[in-house]
Scaffold this active site. Sequence first.
Site, PDB file in Angstrom:
ATOM      1  N   ASN A 112       0.855  -1.194   0.000  1.00  0.00           N
ATOM      2  CA  ASN A 112       0.000   0.000   0.000  1.00  0.00           C
ATOM      3  C   ASN A 112       0.895   1.250   0.000  1.00  0.00           C
ATOM      4  OD1 ASN A 112      -1.509   2.246   0.950  1.00  0.00           O
ATOM      5  ND2 ASN A 112      -3.091   0.870   1.709  1.00  0.00           N
ATOM      6  N   ASP A 130      -0.017  -3.245  10.201  1.00  0.00           N
ATOM      7  CA  ASP A 130      -1.406  -3.628   9.984  1.00  0.00           C
ATOM      8  C   ASP A 130      -2.294  -2.640  10.722  1.00  0.00           C
ATOM      9  OD1 ASP A 130      -2.949  -5.479   8.433  1.00  0.00           O
ATOM     10  OD2 ASP A 130      -3.803  -6.179  10.310  1.00  0.00           O
ATOM     11  N   ASP A 169     -10.116   8.003   5.661  1.00  0.00           N
ATOM     12  CA  ASP A 169      -9.825   9.349   6.185  1.00  0.00           C
ATOM     13  C   ASP A 169     -10.963  10.364   5.984  1.00  0.00           C
ATOM     14  OD1 ASP A 169      -7.401   8.603   7.232  1.00  0.00           O
ATOM     15  OD2 ASP A 169      -6.184   9.414   5.603  1.00  0.00           O
TER      16      ASP A 169
END
Length: 195
Positions: free
Chosen positions: A8, A68, A153
């Site tokens: 990511n 994680d 977000d």
Amino acid sequence: MIVIATHNRDKEKELRAVLRDFPLEVKSLDHFPEIGDIEETGLTLMENAKIKAETVQKITQLPSLGDDTGLEVDALNGAPGVYSSRFAGEDVTYEKNVKKLLYKLVSVPIEKRTARFRTVIYYTDGKRELYSEGEIKGIITEKQIGKNGFGYDPVFYIPEVKKTMAELSPEEKNKLSHRGQAMRKLRKLLLDIIP
Ligand code: ITT
């Protein structure tokens, strides 16, 4: 040298920002194209962070760190939690996950929309292990606000700063966020063990 064990890029950028002046070279998985998807079979953030770090350490023989992260929503009994990236299905977009979350909370009043982001970062060099955690509390909004950040977000409102996480600059986010906190703690621990 140290490898950030994530596919990511948004997470990688935030982790790298904390390691900017770090005395070791920081590599990403781009340098190791042979490493494909790492199956996250753990039931906790800690287990999955460990799986990522250990898998990459074994393949590269370099110290590696895995992150994680999960969004835990109280009204959903802690979901999506460890399944945050797969909330709306395998290989879905951030947008799909966010839409599913808003849909699930559609009849939940604002005072019951409390949530937290939690990050666990796990480090291993094959002999030594370190880990750290970070957490931030917030409220899930009813619509998306803000264009920065990624993932959940735009729907994560932080009462202390009266903004969603997506309204913060990258520097502001890292100062407050689950990941920024966890990475700063791990950075300290690492500086204690590297010669
Ligand atoms: P790797 O396993 O390759 O590290 P991932 O995207 O699967 O990548 P996680 O399991 O840690 O990583 O993240 C779960 C999801 O949670 C992620 O895909 C985002 O949708 C969301 N997420 C993680 N960190 C976030 C953040 O800082 N802000 C908003 N959403 C975030």
